[in-house]
Each structure stands twice: as C-alpha cells, then as structure tokens.
Design a protein around this motif. Structure first.
Motif, PDB file in Angstrom:
ATOM      1  N   ARG A  31      -0.337   0.950  -5.604  1.00  0.00           N
ATOM      2  CA  ARG A  31       0.586   0.384  -4.623  1.00  0.00           C
ATOM      3  C   ARG A  31       1.979   0.975  -4.842  1.00  0.00           C
ATOM      4  O   ARG A  31       2.192   1.801  -5.729  1.00  0.00           O
ATOM      5  CB  ARG A  31       0.634  -1.147  -4.726  1.00  0.00           C
TER       6      ARG A  31
ATOM      7  N   SER B  44      -7.276   1.662  -3.753  1.00  0.00           N
ATOM      8  CA  SER B  44      -6.751   0.294  -3.733  1.00  0.00           C
ATOM      9  C   SER B  44      -6.092  -0.107  -5.043  1.00  0.00           C
ATOM     10  O   SER B  44      -5.398  -1.128  -5.101  1.00  0.00           O
ATOM     11  CB  SER B  44      -7.882  -0.692  -3.403  1.00  0.00           C
ATOM     12  N   SER B  45      -6.264   0.679  -6.099  1.00  0.00           N
ATOM     13  CA  SER B  45      -5.638   0.376  -7.384  1.00  0.00           C
ATOM     14  C   SER B  45      -4.190   0.842  -7.448  1.00  0.00           C
ATOM     15  O   SER B  45      -3.518   0.598  -8.455  1.00  0.00           O
ATOM     16  CB  SER B  45      -6.424   1.020  -8.529  1.00  0.00           C
TER      17      SER B  45
ATOM     18  N   PRO C 162       0.820  -1.217   0.000  1.00  0.00           N
ATOM     19  CA  PRO C 162       0.000   0.000   0.000  1.00  0.00           C
ATOM     20  C   PRO C 162       0.853   1.267   0.000  1.00  0.00           C
ATOM     21  O   PRO C 162       1.998   1.266   0.473  1.00  0.00           O
ATOM     22  CB  PRO C 162      -0.824  -0.128   1.283  1.00  0.00           C
TER      23      PRO C 162
ATOM     24  N   THR D 120      -7.076   7.690   0.753  1.00  0.00           N
ATOM     25  CA  THR D 120      -7.334   6.597   1.694  1.00  0.00           C
ATOM     26  C   THR D 120      -7.969   5.370   1.046  1.00  0.00           C
ATOM     27  O   THR D 120      -7.847   4.272   1.560  1.00  0.00           O
ATOM     28  CB  THR D 120      -8.227   7.068   2.854  1.00  0.00           C
ATOM     29  N   ASP D 121      -8.651   5.519  -0.066  1.00  0.00           N
ATOM     30  CA  ASP D 121      -9.365   4.381  -0.660  1.00  0.00           C
ATOM     31  C   ASP D 121      -8.898   4.086  -2.078  1.00  0.00           C
ATOM     32  O   ASP D 121      -9.684   3.674  -2.923  1.00  0.00           O
ATOM     33  CB  ASP D 121     -10.878   4.645  -0.659  1.00  0.00           C
TER      34      ASP D 121
END
Length: 359
Positions: A171, A168-169, A146, A165-166
């Motif tokens: 890293r 997720s795609s 992350p 914060t969100d």
C-alpha cells in the motif's frame, strides 16, 4: 476541546476524519459499516444502531467525514469525542496523546517520568515507544491506500517491476512520518507500506520504504527502510502458497521473480535473520531460497538447509548472476533472468511456473 490548542485539536480531528473507518473499527468495534456510515449503539461501543458516524464527506460538499450523531440522545461531535468517550478519558491532553498514538504521530514532548510505563485503556504501553508495536503497525496499514497511481507504483516501475495489479500486500501512505532518532526533527515523506503477515494472513507488522517526492528513488534520509511490529517468523507475502514457495530478503528482489513466474508464491522476509527464522506453511514441500552473496546471507542459507531437512522440505538455492535478482532484471532483462533460473529450478516447476514469454 478547549484544553487543547485549537490548531492542535483541529489538525488531529482532520487527520482522524481522513481515516474515519479505521478509527471506528478500532474504537467502535461493536458496530459495522452501512453505506457511508458506521453504525453502533452509543459512544461507549455498545452494540446497536443508534449512533451513526459519517465515513466520507458528501459529493456536494455537504456533511463532513468523522461527524457523528446519536439519534437516541441527541449527542453529536467529532472523532476526538469518540476517543474521549469510548475510553473514558477526562483530560483532553490524554485524548490528544491517544489520537496521536492511533495516527502514529510523534508525541509533542516526552511524558513525565511518573507517567512512563502506564497503560492505556487497551492495556498497551502508553509511552512513545509503543509506536513500534504490532497494533501501531496495523493502524498504519489501515490508514494506507492501494498503490495504483501513487509514488509507490512509480518506485516499483522504476525498478522495472511491472506486474503490479494483484499486490495486495503493498500500500501507499502520502505523508508517512520519519525521524532518524529520538533527538531528530520529524519529517514526512511518501512511503510504500508493506504488510508483514503470519501464516494465517493476520497483519503483525509493516515495512516502510520512504520515497522521493516523485517516487523515482528512495527519500534522501539516513535510513529509508524500516520495519515495525512483530516480524519474527513472518513475511511480506505475494500469492497463495500451495506446496512450493520462494523466499528472500528484499521486497524488490522477490518481486523480480514475479515478473517471470507470476504464479509462484513469494515471501520477502526483510532481513537475513528473519529469512533464517521464517515459519514454514503446513503444506510446503519445496522451498526456493533467493541467495544474497554475503556472510549474513550464507548464514541464513545454512540455517534454512538444516531446518528444512529436519522438516522434510526440499530446499533449493536460487543464485542471481549480478548482486541480486532485481539487478538481473534491470540490467540483463526478463529473457536473461529466465535463462539464469531455468537450470536452478526443479523440472516440474519449470513446466508449472516459468512462463515461456517475456514482456
């Protein structure tokens, strides 16, 4: 591992151990995680619970990640042994080559001509060019972490992107390999890794942005952005599509809309050609296209207008005031961006997505 130089074997074993769970999921796919261990029947990937692989070192320093033991046979070893036994490899040079392929590392030298085009145990081309495949992209994604607290977060904040914060795609990889061409030396730089996915959410590729050591700019390399894997029709996606979607080329460009419309689903297609060829989600009824003011961008818009009309999807263009929406965000601010976008949105989307506040 006496056929490999000791430093080479040790380095590969260490790198594999740093990604022990990804290794196990790939080579011991019949097993499953249980706490700090991966459980499977044996080194040949038989279902069961006899063999256990430690995924992380103990907090007291006891036990090393990547070490495994088969309780039924007494066999034990490291993850290089897992690769050797699971694939049935005899030559340790082949074991090292397979480990490097898994880790997306460069091969030390070209394969002999007689070996080119041969396939590994999974049916993949075993030549160095295989590093650009969707499988290699998924391995790099699995080995990334992350972005919180990393140079990738620093990079995004440096572009005035704060809603992180969100995502997720996205890293981060601290030592992503970079090589300008096949004749150039290999370098390592921190990199933001973006997952390219299909409409079902399956990772088909990744996009890499190599970063400066402090994260406050791109790495000083010839081509600091590159994609790998299966890209056509796919995108880096943010949010869940219902019936409205905004799509553009660059990651930072589409994330600029996320700053003031955080509930709007977004897709970064990475190039004008891929934007023109994007696959439409089944529920899509209205598509916003973030327009880049150049000939390639104009062609993408023309193509999408024709495709959406044929599919019965409303297509609306969003045009920035400056070069792109990230420039609008950075130099004009959220309030100005909201004013720029308001008249370009469908009235119902103004009410649903365009937040009245700035931050």
């Amino acid at each position: 591992m006496t056929d490999m130089p000791p430093w080479d074997a040790a380095d590969l074993a260490r790198r594999l151990a740093e990604n022990a769970e990804a290794v196990c999921r790939h080579y011991l796919s019949a097993g499953r995680r249980h706490g700090n261990y991966w459980l499977v029947g044996d080194v040949h990937n038989t279902p069961g619970r006899s063999l256990y692989v430690r995924l992380h070192g103990g907090p007291d320093g006891r036990g090393r990640a990547g070490k495994w033991t088969d309780g039924a046979t007494g066999q034990h070893g490291d993850l290089l042994d897992i690769i050797r036994e699971s694939l049935g490899l005899l030559d340790f040079g082949d074991v090292a080559d397979e480990a490097r392929r898994f880790l997306c590392l460069p091969q030390p030298q070209p394969r002999p001509a007689s070996d080119r085009g041969r396939s590994d145990a999974f049916g993949h081309d075993a030549s160095p060019q295989a590093s650009g495949t969707a499988d290699a992209a998924r391995r790099l994604w699995a080995m990334s972490r992350p972005i919180a607290g990393t140079q990738a977060e620093t990079w995004l904040r440096h572009r005035d992107l704060t809603r992180l914060t969100d995502l997720s795609s996205l890293r981060f990889h601290p030592d992503c390999y970079y090589r300008a061409d096949t004749d150039s030396p290999t370098e390592t730089w921190p990199a933001m890794i973006a997952a390219v996915t299909d409409l079902q959410g399956r990772v088909t590729g990744v996009h890499r942005t190599w970063l400066a050591r402090d994260g406050r700019g791109k790495a000083p390399v010839e081509i600091p952005r590159r994609a790998m894997g299966d890209l056509l029709g796919h995108a880096v996606r943010f949010g869940t599509v219902s019936d409205v979607l905004a799509a553009g080329e660059g990651i930072e460009t589409v994330l600029s809309l996320h700053e003031i419309m955080p509930d709007l689903a977004l897709a970064a297609c990475l190039s004008s050609a891929h934007l023109a060829a994007m696959a439409f989600p089944p529920a899509l009824r209205r598509l916003y296209v973030l327009r880049d003011d150049d000939p390639a961008g104009d062609h993408a818009v023309t193509t999408l207008l024709a495709r959406t009309q044929e599919a019965g999807i409303e297509c609306l263009l969003l045009s920035p005031r400056l070069a792109d929406f990230n420039d609008d965000l950075r130099y004009l601010g959220c309030g100005a961006m909201r004013a720029i976008l308001h008249p370009q949105l469908a009235p119902q989307d103004v009410a649903q997505f365009l937040h009245p506040f700035t931050h």
